[in-house]
Design an enzyme around this catalytic site. Structure first.
Site, mmCIF file in Angstrom:
data_model
loop_
_atom_site.group_PDB
_atom_site.id
_atom_site.type_symbol
_atom_site.label_atom_id
_atom_site.label_comp_id
_atom_site.label_asym_id
_atom_site.label_seq_id
_atom_site.Cartn_x
_atom_site.Cartn_y
_atom_site.Cartn_z
ATOM 1 N N LYS A 34 0.416 -1.214 0.120
ATOM 2 C CA LYS A 34 -0.143 -0.300 -0.260
ATOM 3 C C LYS A 34 1.305 2.025 -0.262
ATOM 4 O O LYS A 34 2.062 0.718 0.332
ATOM 5 C CB LYS A 34 -0.756 -0.163 1.561
ATOM 6 C CG LYS A 34 -1.847 -1.362 1.049
ATOM 7 C CD LYS A 34 -3.057 -1.351 0.268
ATOM 8 C CE LYS A 34 -3.463 -2.803 0.597
ATOM 9 N NZ LYS A 34 -4.270 -3.468 1.319
HETATM 10 C C1 PLP Z 1 -5.290 -4.665 1.478
HETATM 11 C C2 PLP Z 1 -6.416 -4.198 1.588
HETATM 12 C C3 PLP Z 1 -7.092 -4.776 2.747
HETATM 13 C C4 PLP Z 1 -6.998 -5.664 4.318
HETATM 14 O O1 PLP Z 1 -5.490 -5.071 4.367
HETATM 15 P P1 PLP Z 1 -4.555 -5.660 5.180
HETATM 16 O O2 PLP Z 1 -4.373 -4.810 6.118
HETATM 17 O O3 PLP Z 1 -3.725 -6.390 4.464
HETATM 18 O O4 PLP Z 1 -5.890 -7.099 5.934
HETATM 19 C C5 PLP Z 1 -9.005 -4.434 2.906
HETATM 20 N N1 PLP Z 1 -9.107 -3.898 1.265
HETATM 21 C C6 PLP Z 1 -8.505 -3.705 0.115
HETATM 22 C C7 PLP Z 1 -9.185 -2.502 -0.625
HETATM 23 C C8 PLP Z 1 -7.124 -3.936 0.583
HETATM 24 O O5 PLP Z 1 -6.438 -3.870 -0.223
#
Ligand code: PLP
Length: 394
Positions: free
Chosen positions: A193
């Site tokens: 991210k």
């Molecule tokens: C990465 C992601 C999540 C979950 O986040 P984590 O930190 O990996 O638990 C939820 N929704 C979307 C759209 C994501 O890309």
């Protein structure tokens, strides 16, 4: 921007589709925590929460051990439970719907708009029943969903809105940062991210009640707040008032997250610059549809997804995908629609309920995009994509 037409060489090193960018300042901050008294939730978590809430313009923030745990906390705070329906997009990571299952609710998938790839408000409206309790829009790839229409629907039907902004830290909607527009907003700090804390997530909100509920939820449902205690046996006393979890973020994670957040503007600028390079090159290719762009540049560009026009190509998406991987270009597909995942099939969801998402899924490839990339990396991707398309053009 130019690339060498004659260079058909394969990149030597595999280029992933996304990865973190950690520098010495980040490492210094983590080391400070390791030498301090707190490893788990302490002053660094509080500082990180303050920094994120200020950055997005929300009153409160609660950090969690992951984005998924954050969504679970938000669904709990929203009071979603047995028998409640929650509408979300199928074009997302499983966590956007799993969080509804965690609290006993039922995810309902509303199809996407075929241009923006975001949840289609008219499909949301159609999916509403007397059991609908909330909407979880996902700002897919970093492109903000149509929040005005979604808020209007939510208001009309008295629904809670929890934004899944895992892709959208730093994105803006009509000039305002994503993070304070709805009841609650989730950001993820997974390494692919915009910024990372290793693992981690956060909910931002302007609602004090949601805020306090989530603080308690992330730590077993336990409180020591004298104003909340039912009884009080003495200074050691605490109460577990509901069933919570250990979803706490550590100070180690928070220190990394806080240090990373300082660089968010640079990170996003670099992503935007690379997107412009991709767009410039691929808009010449009739076999590819480049992603939707909001004219005011509102996307924070987590993912860059190309759509292949299959009628113009002599091979399938799978073959193009494999050839790019063989060129050491780390492509990916975001996402397999959630309702098609085997667990969801077992729950009774099936192909046909969201045709736009199902069609899009067949045609897309995610190209590498992350802030630590170099222009050379981008040029390698552009060269490989051009070579593959030229080879398989009908
Ligand atoms: C990465 C992601 C999540 C979950 O986040 P984590 O930190 O990996 O638990 C939820 N929704 C979307 C759209 C994501 O890309």
């Amino acid at each position: 921007m130019k690339h060498n037409e004659f260079n058909t060489d394969v990149r030597e090193e595999y280029l992933p589709y996304g990865r973190q960018w950690i520098d010495d300042a980040d490492i210094e901050e983590v080391i400070k925590v390791l030498k301090s008294d707190y490893l788990t939730t302490g002053p660094a978590v509080a500082r990180f929460e303050k920094a994120v809430s200020e950055y997005v313009g929300a009153k409160y923030a609660v950090a969690f051990s992951s984005g998924t745990a954050s969504l679970h906390g938000a669904c709990f705070a929203a009071g979603i439970g047995e028998g409640d329906e929650v509408i979300t997009s199928p074009m997302t990571f499983a966590a956007s719907a799993n969080c509804v299952l965690y609290v006993g609710g039922k995810p309902v998938f509303a199809d996407i708009d075929k241009v923006t790839y975001n949840i289609d408000p008219s499909q949301v409206e159609k999916a509403i029943t007397e059991k609908t309790k909330a909407i979880i829009p996902v700002h897919f790839t970093g492109q903000p969903a149509d929040m005005d229409k979604l808020h209007k629907i939510a208001e009309k039907h008295n629904l809670i809105v929890i934004e899944d902004a895992a892709h959208a830290l730093g994105a803006t909607y009509k000039g305002e940062k994503i993070g304070s527009l709805s009841d609650m907003t989730m950001f993820s700090f997974h390494p692919v991210k915009h910024i990372t804390s290793g693992e981690g997530g956060i909910i931002t909100t302007n609602d004090k009640e949601y805020y306090e509920k989530m603080l308690q939820f992330r730590s077993h449902g336990i409180t020591r707040d004298p104003e909340k205690l039912i009884d009080n046996h003495g200074p050691w006393y605490y109460e577990m008032q509901f069933l919570g979890f250990n979803y706490r973020m550590t100070d180690i994670q928070a220190a990394l997250g806080e240090s990373q957040l300082k660089k968010i503007d640079t990170f996003i600028d670099r992503r935007k610059k690379y997107v412009a390079m991709y767009n410039h090159s691929f808009s010449n290719l009739e076999e590819i549809e480049i992603p939707f762009q909001n004219e005011n540049g509102a996307s924070s560009w987590h993912l860059y997804i190309i759509r292949l026009i299959s009628e113009k190509l002599s091979v399938s998406r799978k073959e193009i995908f494999e050839e790019l991987v063989n060129n050491n270009i780390g492509v990916n597909v975001h996402y397999i629609p959630v309702h098609l995942l085997p667990y969801y099939s077992k729950l009774g969801y099936h192909k046909g309920i969201c045709p736009q998402s199902e069609k899009l899924y067949e045609e897309i490839i995610t190209l590498p995009l992350f802030s630590a990339m170099t222009e050379k990396d981008i040029e390698d991707v552009i060269t490989s994509v051009n070579n593959v398309i030229n080879k398989y053009r009908k």
